[in-house]
Write a protein that holds these residues in place. Structure first.
Motif, PDB file in Angstrom:
ATOM      1  N   VAL A  30       0.834  -1.198   0.000  1.00 23.37           N
ATOM      2  CA  VAL A  30       0.000   0.000   0.000  1.00 23.37           C
ATOM      3  C   VAL A  30       0.873   1.253   0.000  1.00 23.37           C
ATOM      4  CG1 VAL A  30      -1.754   1.285   1.290  1.00 23.37           C
ATOM      5  CG2 VAL A  30      -1.875  -1.210   1.164  1.00 23.37           C
ATOM      6  N   ARG A  31       1.953   1.218   0.784  1.00 26.92           N
ATOM      7  CA  ARG A  31       2.848   2.374   0.829  1.00 26.92           C
ATOM      8  C   ARG A  31       4.222   1.943   1.317  1.00 26.92           C
ATOM      9  NH1 ARG A  31       0.445   2.294   5.564  1.00 26.92           N
ATOM     10  NH2 ARG A  31       1.594   2.839   7.435  1.00 26.92           N
ATOM     11  N   ARG A  32       5.221   2.707   0.923  1.00 25.74           N
ATOM     12  CA  ARG A  32       6.592   2.560   1.424  1.00 25.74           C
ATOM     13  C   ARG A  32       7.107   3.970   1.624  1.00 25.74           C
ATOM     14  NH1 ARG A  32      11.968   2.474   0.446  1.00 25.74           N
ATOM     15  NH2 ARG A  32      13.161   0.695   1.204  1.00 25.74           N
ATOM     16  N   GLU A  33       7.481   4.302   2.840  1.00 28.57           N
ATOM     17  CA  GLU A  33       7.927   5.664   3.130  1.00 28.57           C
ATOM     18  C   GLU A  33       9.090   5.642   4.114  1.00 28.57           C
ATOM     19  OE1 GLU A  33       4.356   6.150   6.419  1.00 28.57           O
ATOM     20  OE2 GLU A  33       4.484   7.575   4.802  1.00 28.57           O
ATOM     21  N   LYS A  49      -4.752  -4.678   7.634  1.00 26.01           N
ATOM     22  CA  LYS A  49      -3.592  -3.819   7.432  1.00 26.01           C
ATOM     23  C   LYS A  49      -2.423  -4.317   8.270  1.00 26.01           C
ATOM     24  CE  LYS A  49      -6.378  -0.570   8.540  1.00 26.01           C
ATOM     25  NZ  LYS A  49      -6.958   0.655   9.052  1.00 26.01           N
ATOM     26  N   SER A  51       1.515  -3.021   9.236  1.00 31.88           N
ATOM     27  CA  SER A  51       2.565  -2.013   9.168  1.00 31.88           C
ATOM     28  C   SER A  51       3.865  -2.662   9.587  1.00 31.88           C
ATOM     29  CB  SER A  51       2.274  -0.846  10.104  1.00 31.88           C
ATOM     30  OG  SER A  51       1.142  -0.142   9.673  1.00 31.88           O
TER      31      SER A  51
END
Length: 124
Positions: A30-33, A49, A51
């Motif tokens: 979903v995201r990589r930050e 979800k 994390s």
């Protein structure tokens, strides 16, 4: 209101290999930050979800993961185990019948992450 699972939060020495492990299990990235110079990755697997945060050993860590395992419902435990084995995943417990009509197996990922694959409607 009945509680529902919102997310699972993991800490790892390196977030990318953990994310790759869950992607092989069927998760979507979903995201990589970057947060304070460390990687945070968000995954979705069947609406749950996950994390994954990078965290050096001993840094803000009470235990390596603080959980026993994550269970994922599948319709063919044996087929999934073969697929994962072919992808290089370590099978820690081969498929077995813990109860009639329940087929289960366990795989182990980076940093000792344990995932149970379970089919609660299996035919013996």
């Amino acid at each position: 209101m009945m509680p529902v699972l919102d997310h699972i939060h993991l800490k790892a020495n390196a977030a990318d290999p953990v994310a790759a492990f869950f992607e092989l299990l069927g998760a979507t990235l979903v995201r990589r930050e970057l947060r304070q110079g460390k990687v945070r990755i968000g995954l979705d697997i069947g609406g749950t979800k996950i994390s994954v945060d990078e965290d050096a050993v001993g840094e803000n860590r009470k235990s390596p993961f603080g959980y026993n395992h994550i269970a994922l419902s599948v319709s063919d435990v044996d087929g999934e185990i073969e697929r994962l084995r072919n992808g290089g995943i370590t099978v820690s417990t081969e498929p077995y019948w813990p109860l009639p009509n329940i087929r289960a197996a366990f795989v182990t990922g980076p940093e000792g992450i344990v995932v149970e694959l379970i089919d609660r409607h299996a035919d013996r």
